[in-house]
Design a protein around this motif. Structure first.
Motif, PDB file in Angstrom:
ATOM      1  N   ILE A  93       0.753  -1.158   0.403  1.00  0.00           N
ATOM      2  CA  ILE A  93      -0.015  -0.179  -0.184  1.00  0.00           C
ATOM      3  C   ILE A  93       0.779   1.346  -0.027  1.00  0.00           C
ATOM      4  CG2 ILE A  93      -1.613   1.499   1.372  1.00  0.00           C
ATOM      5  CD1 ILE A  93      -2.493  -1.499   2.191  1.00  0.00           C
ATOM      6  N   ASP A  94       0.217   1.986  -0.890  1.00  0.00           N
ATOM      7  CA  ASP A  94       1.100   3.464  -0.981  1.00  0.00           C
ATOM      8  C   ASP A  94       0.647   4.469   0.032  1.00  0.00           C
ATOM      9  OD1 ASP A  94       3.098   2.494  -2.809  1.00  0.00           O
ATOM     10  OD2 ASP A  94       1.523   2.404  -4.371  1.00  0.00           O
ATOM     11  N   VAL A  95      -0.665   4.071  -0.350  1.00  0.00           N
ATOM     12  CA  VAL A  95      -1.719   5.417   0.901  1.00  0.00           C
ATOM     13  C   VAL A  95      -2.542   4.659   1.191  1.00  0.00           C
ATOM     14  CG1 VAL A  95      -2.963   7.018   0.633  1.00  0.00           C
ATOM     15  CG2 VAL A  95      -1.060   7.053  -1.442  1.00  0.00           C
ATOM     16  N   LEU A  96      -2.562   5.110   2.988  1.00  0.00           N
ATOM     17  CA  LEU A  96      -3.784   4.622   3.651  1.00  0.00           C
ATOM     18  C   LEU A  96      -4.341   5.906   3.583  1.00  0.00           C
ATOM     19  CD1 LEU A  96      -4.906   2.167   5.367  1.00  0.00           C
ATOM     20  CD2 LEU A  96      -2.903   2.616   7.237  1.00  0.00           C
ATOM     21  N   VAL A  97      -5.822   5.450   3.772  1.00  0.00           N
ATOM     22  CA  VAL A  97      -6.824   6.425   4.200  1.00  0.00           C
ATOM     23  C   VAL A  97      -7.937   5.774   5.017  1.00  0.00           C
ATOM     24  CG1 VAL A  97      -8.596   7.992   2.763  1.00  0.00           C
ATOM     25  CG2 VAL A  97      -7.040   7.492   1.949  1.00  0.00           C
ATOM     26  N   ASN A  98      -7.496   5.830   6.625  1.00  0.00           N
ATOM     27  CA  ASN A  98      -8.009   5.682   7.141  1.00  0.00           C
ATOM     28  C   ASN A  98      -9.731   6.408   7.667  1.00  0.00           C
ATOM     29  OD1 ASN A  98      -7.469   2.852   8.909  1.00  0.00           O
ATOM     30  ND2 ASN A  98      -5.479   4.751   8.669  1.00  0.00           N
ATOM     31  N   ASN A  99     -11.019   6.168   7.042  1.00  0.00           N
ATOM     32  CA  ASN A  99     -11.463   6.871   6.953  1.00  0.00           C
ATOM     33  C   ASN A  99     -12.306   6.497   7.709  1.00  0.00           C
ATOM     34  OD1 ASN A  99     -13.891   8.159   5.194  1.00  0.00           O
ATOM     35  ND2 ASN A  99     -14.844   6.469   5.720  1.00  0.00           N
ATOM     36  N   ALA A 100     -12.717   5.134   8.075  1.00  0.00           N
ATOM     37  CA  ALA A 100     -14.174   4.429   9.122  1.00  0.00           C
ATOM     38  C   ALA A 100     -14.166   4.476  10.163  1.00  0.00           C
ATOM     39  CB  ALA A 100     -14.008   2.807   8.564  1.00  0.00           C
ATOM     40  N   GLY A 101     -15.064   5.340  10.718  1.00  0.00           N
ATOM     41  CA  GLY A 101     -15.235   6.192  11.881  1.00  0.00           C
ATOM     42  C   GLY A 101     -17.214   5.803  12.700  1.00  0.00           C
ATOM     43  N   ILE A 102     -16.956   5.943  14.147  1.00  0.00           N
ATOM     44  CA  ILE A 102     -18.452   6.069  13.997  1.00  0.00           C
ATOM     45  C   ILE A 102     -18.756   6.814  15.285  1.00  0.00           C
ATOM     46  CG2 ILE A 102     -18.520   2.746  14.322  1.00  0.00           C
ATOM     47  CD1 ILE A 102     -18.066   2.934  17.229  1.00  0.00           C
ATOM     48  N   MET A 155     -10.147  18.787  17.519  1.00  0.00           N
ATOM     49  CA  MET A 155      -9.704  19.977  17.433  1.00  0.00           C
ATOM     50  C   MET A 155     -10.279  20.546  18.895  1.00  0.00           C
ATOM     51  SD  MET A 155     -10.212  22.372  14.425  1.00  0.00           S
ATOM     52  CE  MET A 155     -10.410  21.974  12.573  1.00  0.00           C
ATOM     53  N   MET A 156     -11.815  20.412  19.390  1.00  0.00           N
ATOM     54  CA  MET A 156     -12.301  21.036  20.518  1.00  0.00           C
ATOM     55  C   MET A 156     -13.236  19.384  20.528  1.00  0.00           C
ATOM     56  SD  MET A 156     -14.987  22.507  18.249  1.00  0.00           S
ATOM     57  CE  MET A 156     -16.018  23.480  19.075  1.00  0.00           C
ATOM     58  N   ALA A 157     -14.232  20.492  21.562  1.00  0.00           N
ATOM     59  CA  ALA A 157     -14.697  19.095  22.472  1.00  0.00           C
ATOM     60  C   ALA A 157     -16.226  19.222  22.005  1.00  0.00           C
ATOM     61  CB  ALA A 157     -14.467  18.046  23.826  1.00  0.00           C
ATOM     62  N   MET A 158     -17.830  18.768  22.082  1.00  0.00           N
ATOM     63  CA  MET A 158     -18.752  19.732  22.400  1.00  0.00           C
ATOM     64  C   MET A 158     -19.437  18.566  23.277  1.00  0.00           C
ATOM     65  SD  MET A 158     -19.388  22.380  20.588  1.00  0.00           S
ATOM     66  CE  MET A 158     -20.769  22.533  19.538  1.00  0.00           C
ATOM     67  N   PRO A 159     -21.071  19.668  24.107  1.00  0.00           N
ATOM     68  CA  PRO A 159     -21.504  18.266  24.678  1.00  0.00           C
ATOM     69  C   PRO A 159     -22.584  17.387  23.749  1.00  0.00           C
ATOM     70  CG  PRO A 159     -21.943  20.638  24.913  1.00  0.00           C
ATOM     71  CD  PRO A 159     -20.790  20.457  23.788  1.00  0.00           C
ATOM     72  N   THR A 160     -21.853  16.263  24.796  1.00  0.00           N
ATOM     73  CA  THR A 160     -23.001  15.074  23.786  1.00  0.00           C
ATOM     74  C   THR A 160     -21.302  14.509  23.132  1.00  0.00           C
ATOM     75  OG1 THR A 160     -24.246  15.898  22.107  1.00  0.00           O
ATOM     76  CG2 THR A 160     -25.376  15.976  24.401  1.00  0.00           C
ATOM     77  N   MET A 161     -20.335  15.144  22.673  1.00  0.00           N
ATOM     78  CA  MET A 161     -19.627  14.093  21.838  1.00  0.00           C
ATOM     79  C   MET A 161     -18.183  13.814  22.480  1.00  0.00           C
ATOM     80  SD  MET A 161     -20.654  16.079  18.568  1.00  0.00           S
ATOM     81  CE  MET A 161     -19.622  15.912  17.416  1.00  0.00           C
ATOM     82  N   GLY A 162     -18.248  13.643  23.679  1.00  0.00           N
ATOM     83  CA  GLY A 162     -17.244  13.729  24.312  1.00  0.00           C
ATOM     84  C   GLY A 162     -16.630  12.221  24.215  1.00  0.00           C
ATOM     85  N   LEU A 163     -17.138  11.120  23.915  1.00  0.00           N
ATOM     86  CA  LEU A 163     -16.019  10.234  23.330  1.00  0.00           C
ATOM     87  C   LEU A 163     -15.726  10.801  21.914  1.00  0.00           C
ATOM     88  CD1 LEU A 163     -17.881   8.918  26.296  1.00  0.00           C
ATOM     89  CD2 LEU A 163     -18.395   7.042  24.886  1.00  0.00           C
ATOM     90  N   TYR A 164     -16.417  10.819  21.287  1.00  0.00           N
ATOM     91  CA  TYR A 164     -16.058  10.620  19.887  1.00  0.00           C
ATOM     92  C   TYR A 164     -14.452  11.599  19.857  1.00  0.00           C
ATOM     93  CZ  TYR A 164     -16.948  12.043  15.219  1.00  0.00           C
ATOM     94  OH  TYR A 164     -16.330  12.460  13.840  1.00  0.00           O
ATOM     95  N   SER A 165     -15.035  13.386  20.509  1.00  0.00           N
ATOM     96  CA  SER A 165     -13.944  13.595  20.698  1.00  0.00           C
ATOM     97  C   SER A 165     -12.648  12.955  21.185  1.00  0.00           C
ATOM     98  CB  SER A 165     -13.917  15.018  21.243  1.00  0.00           C
ATOM     99  OG  SER A 165     -15.074  15.823  20.517  1.00  0.00           O
ATOM    100  N   ALA A 166     -12.851  12.130  22.445  1.00  0.00           N
ATOM    101  CA  ALA A 166     -11.912  11.336  22.916  1.00  0.00           C
ATOM    102  C   ALA A 166     -10.959  10.934  21.659  1.00  0.00           C
ATOM    103  CB  ALA A 166     -12.209  11.042  24.084  1.00  0.00           C
ATOM    104  N   SER A 167     -11.584   9.857  20.938  1.00  0.00           N
ATOM    105  CA  SER A 167     -11.079   8.991  20.406  1.00  0.00           C
ATOM    106  C   SER A 167     -10.552  10.055  19.105  1.00  0.00           C
ATOM    107  CB  SER A 167     -12.310   8.186  19.348  1.00  0.00           C
ATOM    108  OG  SER A 167     -12.991   9.094  18.654  1.00  0.00           O
ATOM    109  N   LYS A 168     -11.086  11.077  18.990  1.00  0.00           N
ATOM    110  CA  LYS A 168     -10.451  11.992  16.802  1.00  0.00           C
ATOM    111  C   LYS A 168      -9.352  12.458  17.992  1.00  0.00           C
ATOM    112  CE  LYS A 168     -13.147  11.058  14.245  1.00  0.00           C
ATOM    113  NZ  LYS A 168     -13.036  10.095  12.852  1.00  0.00           N
ATOM    114  N   HIS A 169      -8.920  12.871  19.361  1.00  0.00           N
ATOM    115  CA  HIS A 169      -8.063  13.641  19.950  1.00  0.00           C
ATOM    116  C   HIS A 169      -6.479  12.159  19.948  1.00  0.00           C
ATOM    117  CE1 HIS A 169     -10.259  17.073  21.044  1.00  0.00           C
ATOM    118  NE2 HIS A 169      -9.754  17.890  21.855  1.00  0.00           N
ATOM    119  N   ALA A 170      -7.465  11.474  20.378  1.00  0.00           N
ATOM    120  CA  ALA A 170      -6.272  10.514  20.412  1.00  0.00           C
ATOM    121  C   ALA A 170      -5.308  10.266  19.209  1.00  0.00           C
ATOM    122  CB  ALA A 170      -6.865   8.839  21.165  1.00  0.00           C
ATOM    123  N   LEU A 171      -6.550  10.241  17.957  1.00  0.00           N
ATOM    124  CA  LEU A 171      -6.020  10.411  16.429  1.00  0.00           C
ATOM    125  C   LEU A 171      -5.071  10.974  16.565  1.00  0.00           C
ATOM    126  CD1 LEU A 171      -6.636   8.353  14.091  1.00  0.00           C
ATOM    127  CD2 LEU A 171      -7.820  10.043  13.533  1.00  0.00           C
TER     128      LEU A 171
END
Ligand SMILES: NC(=O)c1ccc[n+]([C@@H]2O[C@H](COP(=O)([O-])OP(=O)(O)OC[C@H]3O[C@@H](n4cnc5c(N)ncnc54)[C@H](OP(=O)(O)O)[C@@H]3O)[C@@H](O)[C@H]2O)c1
Length: 320
Positions: A93-102, A155-171
């Motif tokens: 693989i030359d380019v990996l696009v990690n797009n899958a998300g929940i 880059m920021m977090a919003m109420p009710t989206m803390g888990l999602y934000s945690a995952s993207k901040h980790a990424l």
């Protein structure tokens, strides 16, 4: 002065460049896949086994540089098998696009450990593991691109989206370290950060059992949080100009950039938040955002009858 260790800018013909896209049977992943096919790339479109039928439904078939593979990113065997197979079959693989998300929608108090693990597994652990497995080949070839679809939620977090934000901040954190680590081999790492996209993506959000209960029950202390945030997000998503296609075009530009940046805000609102965070002092920024929350004065008020009891662990845990 030329930058030290730039990711090698040598022009690569799309037909000689193999790109793997995760979660490619719908939404942004599908748009990225289509944009790459139109540009003549050798594209490996992947989807969960249960969703593979969508490619046929959409008229996408194997052949002429298009490969279809099942990949549930949560499954370590799937991940290892696909990277190994592609190394043998297509030379890697030359380019990996990690797009899958929940995306979970829940206040922190309504999320169990298992919900958090599920969110982190798909949005953080799996992409990092796929990147890790792809790197030996990219280093050997001294060229590669790793593109992580992050979010304004990274880059920021919003109420009710803390888990999602945690995952993207980790990424974001791990990708930033990776950017430094693999640059000497000509490998570029980029976080593409969309804000709101005019799509049905946010309708697929997952509510935890407690969140679902609270959203349905006007007497729940958190009812207003869910109600007003859901209405607000739905309304914004219907109004914004950004589409999966416009974000997909940015991904293609990143692949073709001789020295791609680490972060690419991919929509107008993402650029706005990107700059607001840099320009405003943190304490001002958080207060401005707090008072901008939809009907925030009504939050925490109401005819509440019972406190929300956090689950300490789902029953299945004991049965596993
Ligand atoms: N939509 C937005 O406004 C927005 C904004 C910012 C960032 N993003 C990011 O953009 C990316 C794509 O989202 P989207 O809007 O296109 O949402 P979407 O339409 O829900 O697409 C998500 C894709 O990920 C796949 N997926 C989920 N779990 C998977 C797994 N375990 N293994 C493999 N694939 C899996 C889904 O496949 P199934 O259908 O088979 O489950 C689907 O194809 C995500 O990373 C998301 O966080 C979206």
């Amino acid at each position: 002065m030329p930058p030290l260790h730039p990711p090698r800018g040598r022009h690569r013909k799309p037909a000689d460049t193999t790109v793997l896209v995760t979660g490619a049977s719908t939404g942004l992943g599908l748009a990225i896949g289509r944009a790459l096919i139109a540009r003549g790339y050798r594209v490996v479109l992947t989807a969960r086994p249960e969703s593979m039928h969508r490619f046929a439904d959409l008229g996408i078939r194997e052949g002429q540089g298009v490969f279809l593979r099942a990949l549930d990113v949560r499954d370590p065997d799937h991940r290892l098998r696909i990277i190994t197979e592609l190394e043998v079959d297509l030379g890697g693989i030359d380019v990996l696009v990690n797009n899958a998300g929940i995306s979970y929608r829940t206040v922190i108090e309504h999320a169990t450990e298992r919900d958090l693990q599920d969110q982190l597994l798909v949005n953080f652990q799996a992409p990092m593991e796929l990147a890790r497995l792809s790197l030996a080949g990219m280093r050997a070839r001294r060229w590669g691109r790793i593109i992580h679809v992050s979010s304004v939620g990274g880059m920021m977090a919003m109420p009710t989206m803390g888990l999602y934000s945690a995952s993207k901040h980790a990424l974001e954190g791990a990708s930033e370290a990776l950017w430094y680590e693999v640059r000497p081999w000509g490998i570029g790492v980029t976080l593409v950060e969309p804000g709101f996209i005019n799509s049905d993506g946010f309708q697929k959000v997952r509510y935890t059992p407690l969140a679902q209960q609270a959203e349905a029950d006007q007497r729940d202390p958190y009812h207003a949080h869910y109600r007003y945030m859901a209405d607000f997000i739905g309304a914004v998503m219907r109004r914004v100009q950004a589409t999966p296609q416009s974000v997909a075009n940015k991904v293609v530009r990143v692949i073709e950039h001789p020295d791609p940046p680490l972060r690419v805000p991919a929509t107008l609102d993402a650029s706005l938040f990107f700059w607001l965070r840099r320009m405003l002092p943190r304490w001002v920024y958080h207060r401005v955002l707090y008072w901008g929350l939809p009907s925030v004065r009504k939050w925490g008020r109401g005819p509440f009858s019972r406190p929300a009891l956090p689950e300490t662990g789902p029953k299945e845990d004991a049965e596993d």
